[in-house]
Motif scaffolding. Structure first.
Motif, PDB file in Angstrom:
ATOM      1  N   ILE A  44       3.963   5.299   9.455  1.00 21.55           N
ATOM      2  CA  ILE A  44       2.637   5.863   9.323  1.00 21.55           C
ATOM      3  C   ILE A  44       2.044   6.094  10.770  1.00 21.55           C
ATOM      4  O   ILE A  44       2.125   5.203  11.637  1.00 21.55           O
ATOM      5  CB  ILE A  44       1.488   4.924   8.787  1.00 21.55           C
ATOM      6  CG1 ILE A  44       2.236   4.392   7.276  1.00 21.55           C
ATOM      7  CG2 ILE A  44       0.206   5.253   8.723  1.00 21.55           C
ATOM      8  CD1 ILE A  44       1.904   2.833   7.117  1.00 21.55           C
ATOM      9  N   ARG A  64      -2.827   0.026   2.616  1.00 20.74           N
ATOM     10  CA  ARG A  64      -1.660   0.385   1.737  1.00 20.74           C
ATOM     11  C   ARG A  64      -2.329   0.165   0.121  1.00 20.74           C
ATOM     12  O   ARG A  64      -2.520  -0.726   0.011  1.00 20.74           O
ATOM     13  CB  ARG A  64      -0.367  -0.241   1.779  1.00 20.74           C
ATOM     14  CG  ARG A  64       0.559   0.392   0.524  1.00 20.74           C
ATOM     15  CD  ARG A  64       1.845  -0.371   0.558  1.00 20.74           C
ATOM     16  NE  ARG A  64       2.138  -1.109   1.397  1.00 20.74           N
ATOM     17  CZ  ARG A  64       2.185  -2.624   1.483  1.00 20.74           C
ATOM     18  NH1 ARG A  64       1.598  -3.468   0.574  1.00 20.74           N
ATOM     19  NH2 ARG A  64       2.826  -3.242   2.516  1.00 20.74           N
ATOM     20  N   ASP A  65      -2.886   1.375  -0.597  1.00 17.21           N
ATOM     21  CA  ASP A  65      -3.780   1.147  -1.784  1.00 17.21           C
ATOM     22  C   ASP A  65      -4.938   0.436  -1.100  1.00 17.21           C
ATOM     23  O   ASP A  65      -5.704   0.861  -0.467  1.00 17.21           O
ATOM     24  CB  ASP A  65      -3.020   0.651  -2.603  1.00 17.21           C
ATOM     25  CG  ASP A  65      -1.742   1.692  -3.316  1.00 17.21           C
ATOM     26  OD1 ASP A  65      -2.120   2.832  -3.093  1.00 17.21           O
ATOM     27  OD2 ASP A  65      -0.835   1.456  -3.829  1.00 17.21           O
ATOM     28  N   ASP A 107       5.615   0.654   7.683  1.00 18.86           N
ATOM     29  CA  ASP A 107       5.505  -0.650   6.359  1.00 18.86           C
ATOM     30  C   ASP A 107       6.649  -0.492   5.564  1.00 18.86           C
ATOM     31  O   ASP A 107       7.712   0.530   5.669  1.00 18.86           O
ATOM     32  CB  ASP A 107       4.349   0.232   5.711  1.00 18.86           C
ATOM     33  CG  ASP A 107       3.989  -0.592   4.802  1.00 18.86           C
ATOM     34  OD1 ASP A 107       3.805  -1.837   4.731  1.00 18.86           O
ATOM     35  OD2 ASP A 107       3.474  -0.028   3.591  1.00 18.86           O
ATOM     36  N   PRO A 109       6.907  -0.910   1.754  1.00 16.51           N
ATOM     37  CA  PRO A 109       6.108  -1.021   0.726  1.00 16.51           C
ATOM     38  C   PRO A 109       7.171  -1.542  -0.570  1.00 16.51           C
ATOM     39  O   PRO A 109       6.359  -2.004  -1.601  1.00 16.51           O
ATOM     40  CB  PRO A 109       5.838   0.351   0.462  1.00 16.51           C
ATOM     41  CG  PRO A 109       6.328   1.388   1.094  1.00 16.51           C
ATOM     42  CD  PRO A 109       7.035   0.531   2.271  1.00 16.51           C
ATOM     43  N   ILE A 115       1.894   5.502  -3.543  1.00 18.48           N
ATOM     44  CA  ILE A 115       1.247   4.891  -2.520  1.00 18.48           C
ATOM     45  C   ILE A 115       0.302   5.899  -1.989  1.00 18.48           C
ATOM     46  O   ILE A 115       0.371   6.640  -1.338  1.00 18.48           O
ATOM     47  CB  ILE A 115       2.174   4.213  -1.728  1.00 18.48           C
ATOM     48  CG1 ILE A 115       3.156   3.361  -2.250  1.00 18.48           C
ATOM     49  CG2 ILE A 115       1.320   3.225  -0.762  1.00 18.48           C
ATOM     50  CD1 ILE A 115       4.160   2.855  -1.450  1.00 18.48           C
ATOM     51  N   TYR A 117      -1.940   5.607   1.582  1.00 19.80           N
ATOM     52  CA  TYR A 117      -2.358   5.073   2.791  1.00 19.80           C
ATOM     53  C   TYR A 117      -3.680   5.595   3.216  1.00 19.80           C
ATOM     54  O   TYR A 117      -3.950   6.932   3.160  1.00 19.80           O
ATOM     55  CB  TYR A 117      -1.392   5.361   3.783  1.00 19.80           C
ATOM     56  CG  TYR A 117      -0.038   4.572   3.671  1.00 19.80           C
ATOM     57  CD1 TYR A 117       0.116   3.332   3.754  1.00 19.80           C
ATOM     58  CD2 TYR A 117       0.927   5.209   3.017  1.00 19.80           C
ATOM     59  CE1 TYR A 117       1.358   2.457   3.784  1.00 19.80           C
ATOM     60  CE2 TYR A 117       2.074   4.307   2.639  1.00 19.80           C
ATOM     61  CZ  TYR A 117       2.167   3.226   2.903  1.00 19.80           C
ATOM     62  OH  TYR A 117       3.320   2.440   2.752  1.00 19.80           O
TER      63      TYR A 117
END
Length: 152
Positions: A44, A64-65, A107, A109, A115, A117
């Motif tokens: 990211i 993240r979410d 990340d 996940p 997902i 972000y």
């Protein structure tokens, strides 16, 4: 595919200025991605500019979410993934004190579901303009988030 191979890259951006005068976190920029493999890493990268008011701080959180990721671990309001400050305490707004920011996080996940972000920001002790100067509404630098899926 060999480890380190790039599977996909997606980018989101905000082309308008955001004014934040609250210690509550608000969205700056968001982007969704659906990883191809559950073992993939997601790099990211976020960037932009902001102008905190004199004596103000601007704090950033990455989610993240709905889960905060990448921040400090001490617990509390000041554990964030990034911050900008304007130490000028002469009073008033330093309208031209535009500061660039860049935030990166790798990340894991562990998912193949979509997902989202998002980078959020909160201003403390004043107003911050994200994307430009305090004295106008022109966009100086777009706020961007780039997500790169990488084979682990």
């Amino acid at each position: 595919m060999p480890s380190g191979s790039v599977l996909q890259v997606v980018q989101g951006e905000v082309l308008t200025q955001i004014s934040n005068s609250s210690s509550s976190y608000g969205d700056v920029v968001t982007q969704a991605i659906t990883p191809k493999f559950s073992s993939s890493k997601i790099l990211i990268q976020c960037s932009g500019c902001a102008t905190p008011a004199a004596g103000n701080a601007l704090y950033f959180k990455l989610l993240r979410d709905s889960t905060e990721i990448g921040s400090g671990t001490g617990g509390g309001y000041y554990n964030v993934i990034g911050a900008l400050t304007n130490p000028n305490s002469s009073g008033g707004t330093v309208a031209f004190d535009v500061k660039g920011w860049s935030i990166q996080y790798l990340d894991s996940p562990s998912s193949t579901s979509a997902i989202t972000y998002k980078l959020q920001a909160a201003a403390v002790n004043g107003t911050a303009k994200i994307g430009g100067r305090q004295d106008n509404t022109d966009i100086a630098v777009p706020s961007r988030i780039t997500l790169t899926e990488i084979v682990a």
